[in-house]
Design an enzyme around this catalytic site. Structure first.
Site, PDB file in Angstrom:
ATOM      1  N   LYS B 134      30.374 -36.094  -5.325  1.00  0.00           N
ATOM      2  CA  LYS B 134      29.687 -35.363  -4.510  1.00  0.00           C
ATOM      3  C   LYS B 134      30.195 -35.618  -3.280  1.00  0.00           C
ATOM      4  O   LYS B 134      30.617 -36.516  -2.730  1.00  0.00           O
ATOM      5  CB  LYS B 134      28.165 -35.992  -4.664  1.00  0.00           C
ATOM      6  CG  LYS B 134      27.061 -35.329  -3.849  1.00  0.00           C
ATOM      7  CD  LYS B 134      25.912 -35.902  -4.240  1.00  0.00           C
ATOM      8  CE  LYS B 134      24.628 -35.205  -3.215  1.00  0.00           C
ATOM      9  NZ  LYS B 134      23.101 -35.607  -3.848  1.00  0.00           N
ATOM     10  N   SER B 211      20.361 -32.154  -4.482  1.00  0.00           N
ATOM     11  CA  SER B 211      21.431 -31.807  -3.712  1.00  0.00           C
ATOM     12  C   SER B 211      22.694 -32.010  -4.335  1.00  0.00           C
ATOM     13  O   SER B 211      23.803 -31.782  -3.781  1.00  0.00           O
ATOM     14  CB  SER B 211      21.376 -32.872  -2.339  1.00  0.00           C
ATOM     15  OG  SER B 211      21.295 -34.278  -2.903  1.00  0.00           O
ATOM     16  N   SER B 236      17.373 -35.258  -6.344  1.00  0.00           N
ATOM     17  CA  SER B 236      18.789 -34.849  -6.144  1.00  0.00           C
ATOM     18  C   SER B 236      19.790 -35.001  -7.242  1.00  0.00           C
ATOM     19  O   SER B 236      20.904 -34.219  -7.365  1.00  0.00           O
ATOM     20  CB  SER B 236      19.469 -35.209  -5.084  1.00  0.00           C
ATOM     21  OG  SER B 236      18.734 -34.558  -3.682  1.00  0.00           O
TER      22      SER B 236
END
Lengths: 552, 552
Positions: B134, B211, B236
């Protein structure tokens, strides 16, 4: 409330406590040692007020009492009674108790005896073992004033125990009283407008320290049966333990539940207040940790507790220890330096390795902890003080004058702390470059504070302990020696490095602290409670203080 | 910066990323599926752009790849190359990559091969295994914009890896790119002014969520070799995993290091952002947890990590599961209800016990989490937005309008949360009164969100996940099914209970979300990561989705 009001509430509360003592155990004023007798350590045993049996019982460790209960040689009632009697005497010497409920404790013990009689089963590993409690722990039926006049009767009786108390109660522990603390438990001396000051039995002209000062003044007077629970947010277990040469463990957060206890700074999470045991013996301390954690399973009922059992850990036969003698901010008093030299020499003599420790970021981490304590602008403290209108102690003045920080600033302090903590950890790892094994050190040994005893009102610096609250590391104290006028003279050549250092230096008066306790701090990393306990045991054996509190 | 400035910086950054793709792998625009092709899940395999070997490699799990590397059947370079090629195709379909450094990854793989060739030793358990990252994880030599234009080139290159990246790198893992996130990682959709929106490969008319949306859009297109690291502060990991039918684990704080990664809310400690794995297989996920924790020993270098190994835990043969179908705030869409019925029936059919779960304090805990996110008055976010002058997404408006809370108020929110969390834990314990075993439940199974797929801009409610961030419990996701127009019609009789419920209900359009992923959440208590993983495996086997991402 007006000024008279807060004084009268405090007097009522004091009166209520005093009434709870048992008449039969109270010693007439004139039979007590006079105020100029400073060292009262041996007074309870020598005074003749305790029976031989009471002495034998209170000089027994947890394992010994457990065995005697199991084989029905002693009843829980007998033990509780001896415990209360000796605590009653101790209180008359150093003013250590806050809430007194001997009657409830004796009743609880009687019920345990009946249970054992009826079922032939012990209630749990703590069956019949008395545990002393710091005032912040709630006990069903008792108040919790944590040094605030406004909380003296508010509530008059708690409806439930703090979780740690109920867990121990379920496992058979007996509770007979609670012990004195400073206002909000945020001063390094156990004094407040209700009960006044708790002094050290080593030297009643000096403070017992704080915030677990009631506990630690009591411990030495109670003997080897003593185990109490205190708390530590900046040194509140280690400071008073060191001022009374007791063993204590400041655990990392999550090992022992703090749920349902009264806090002076409720909701503060930037630094966690933790619970830990204090004792005259490592045996009791280990008994407590292992049984509370492995049988109590506190994580089942406290969402902040970690499901980590009390583990059997190995430490190397040859230890590698980093020694810190001076943090560069406030130089410790001569007796502490002497103690650390003695520890170093003893370790080396037995083949252990000793290297130096650099106090990396100690000053800044201590300041950060201070900022966290004050980050609510003292709002919570002020609210509690305002309940009664009582005045503010000098130690607490910053709680009146600090600003209620915006959270955005708090976040920046958190970020800074995280970085410093990781650099501290990296320094630990880097010791592998200096050790002969090529492994990092096993522990740090260092002062607990600059003070080898200190007069009332003069405890000004918590940097030696607070740094490990910032880090949330495991740390304990081990007794070493006592102040000796002949050995611990002021170094007249010393040049202080800053105003705090200068004041501390100037205030050193060896006559004032003669005979005071001198301990050292043993530090391991986060969640290494088992390791720090094992090393505390080893070190106390190496320096010859493992039986410090045995009568012989 | 002016408006043009932020747009031009974003364009430069996008251009730099696009330049980092390898020409040989780029598919001409006209050969890609047109925008009206919503479901692109099978496109990478069917398009003919991947070689048979590339397909075989990328359809292999971590254990399979590890074996092939060990016996030198595949090189790390071959694997990295297949991984990058397939990721390159995936990106052209769903816009999932943020930083692209295929060349570095291939070089790293080559060095691993040389190391193995020379020493005949693997670098560590992750030798040659590619891991997707990420965007918030720093990689030496790369930038970390976390959705802010102002951070696109600030710094242009990080000098060091985040700790989790360096730990994995030391153990032989290979890194070739990072994946897209929302601004500050604080929106439930992965969009920003640099890269735009990452869409779901199940239905490109819907969002991939956030996210960790870049990760989760990529995963299904990468096949069984896929494992990525995401983060979760309110859902997330779980939200995007559920929108792409992936397996993920949101661990309790302290299990996986977050040190040295870039945060959108730096210094927030009231709720911890945690790292966790996302994968197409439970096998990869377990491989990652066990090896990273037991070999990586993150606690040696991150003072916030817990020294708790990855443990072998037992779960009962007959599980007892509490099911929550509706939290009483926002009713989940029909396909989620259908999935939970299917899970319930499957469990019962195989002799497992199912009881109901009451969403105690879910709404208040979700609101508390929201207050913590905004407690700095959005100051840190605004500072980052102001670096470029970029506009604020609607989802982020509260960061512009909230107040910078005084710390005294934050403490009160903390105290409230502590109490609610313990009541929640007590409810878990109390299930023993309802279960046939007399023990508490083993896990909760429930929705991850109300959405079985959702159009861009319409993800409004995170209550189903955020409650477990407030509690800091272990939770994961398990794929169940896909939305089916014929089965998941709107319930026209439903009477919404509040405006959020009404809006969510009104916005449901089965045509819009046709074919979208439908997952469930499996929840155990704090630090029960091993247990939740075991139960996720069991549940996916019971409902027949353990091989959800196998080609057959």
């Amino acid at each position: 409330m007006t000024v008279t009001d807060y004084k009268s509430v405090a007097a009522q509360k004091r009166e209520a406590r005093d009434q709870a003592f048992l008449e039969k155990w109270l010693i007439p004023e004139e039979k007590l040692p006079s105020a100029d007798v400073k060292d009262v350590l041996s007074w309870p045993l020598k005074s003749g007020y305790l029976t031989g049996e009471e002495i034998t019982i209170t000089e027994s460790t947890y394992n010994e009492m457990h065995e005697k209960i199991k084989c029905k040689e002693w009843s829980a009632y007998q033990i509780a009674s001896a415990f209360c009697h000796r605590a009653s005497i101790a209180h008359q010497l150093v003013n250590c108790l806050s809430e007194v409920f001997f009657v409830d404790g004796l009743k609880q013990a009687k019920e345990l005896d009946e249970y054992y009689e009826k079922t032939n089963k012990l209630k749990g590993p703590f069956h019949g073992l008395p545990i002393s409690l710091k005032d912040n722990l709630n006990v069903k039926g008792q108040a919790t004033s944590i040094g605030f006049v406004g909380l003296a009767f508010n509530p008059k009786e708690y409806e439930t125990d703090s979780l740690i108390v109920s867990k121990l109660r379920e496992m058979g522990a007996v509770f007979c009283f609670k012990t004195n603390v400073p206002v909000a438990m945020m001063m390094p001396e156990s004094t407040n407008h209700i009960y006044g000051n708790t002094v050290s039995p080593f030297n009643r002209g000096t403070t017992s320290g704080g915030s677990s000062g009631g506990e630690c003044a009591l411990g030495p007077l109670l003997g080897r049966c003593y185990l109490g629970i205190g708390s530590d947010i900046g040194g509140s277990l280690r400071i008073p333990a060191s001022l009374q040469n007791l063993f204590t463990l400041r655990p990392s957060s999550g090992r022992f539940t703090t749920y349902g206890s009264r806090s002076g700074l409720p909701g503060l999470e930037s630094v966690a207040s933790v619970n830990g045991p204090i004792s005259t013996t490592m045996e009791n301390l280990e008994f407590y940790c292992e049984n509370l954690i492995n049988h109590g399973k506190q994580w089942l009922d406290d969402s902040k507790c970690l499901e980590v059992p009390w583990r059997d850990v190995e430490v190397p036969e040859k230890l590698t220890i980093a020694i810190l003698r001076d943090d560069g901010v406030v130089k410790p008093y001569p007796a502490i330096d002497r103690a650390l030299k003695h520890v170093t020499e003893s370790l080396e003599l037995q083949g252990h390795e000793v290297i130096d420790w650099n106090p990396l970021h100690h000053e800044r981490l201590t300041n950060l902890i201070g900022s966290f304590f004050l980050s609510d602008g003292g709002e919570h403290c002020k609210d509690l003080l305002n309940l009664s209108g009582e005045p503010v102690f000098d130690y607490m003045k910053p709680y009146e004058t600090s600003a209620d920080l915006p959270v955005s600033k708090l976040w920046d302090l958190h970020s800074e702390r995280t970085k410093l903590c990781n650099e501290y950890l990296a320094q630990w790892n880097k010791t592998c470059e200096k050790t002969s094994s090529g492994n990092p050190i096993d522990a740090i040994i260092m002062p607990v504070s600059p003070y080898s005893g200190v007069g009332v009102g003069k405890f000004r610096y918590i940097g030696y302990t607070a740094v490990f609250n910032a880090l949330d590391w495991a740390a304990g104290t081990v007794p070493v020696t006592r102040v000796d006028k002949a050995l611990d003279m002021k170094d007249e050549t010393y040049m202080p490095r800053n105003p705090m250092d200068a004041q501390t230096y100037e205030e050193y008066d060896v006559d004032e602290v003669e005979g005071c306790a001198v301990s050292v701090q043993v530090v391991c990393k986060k969640l290494q409670e088992e390791k720090v306990v094992k090393i505390m045991k080893n070190v106390s054996e190496i320096i010859g203080t493992s039986d410090y509190w045995s009568r012989s």
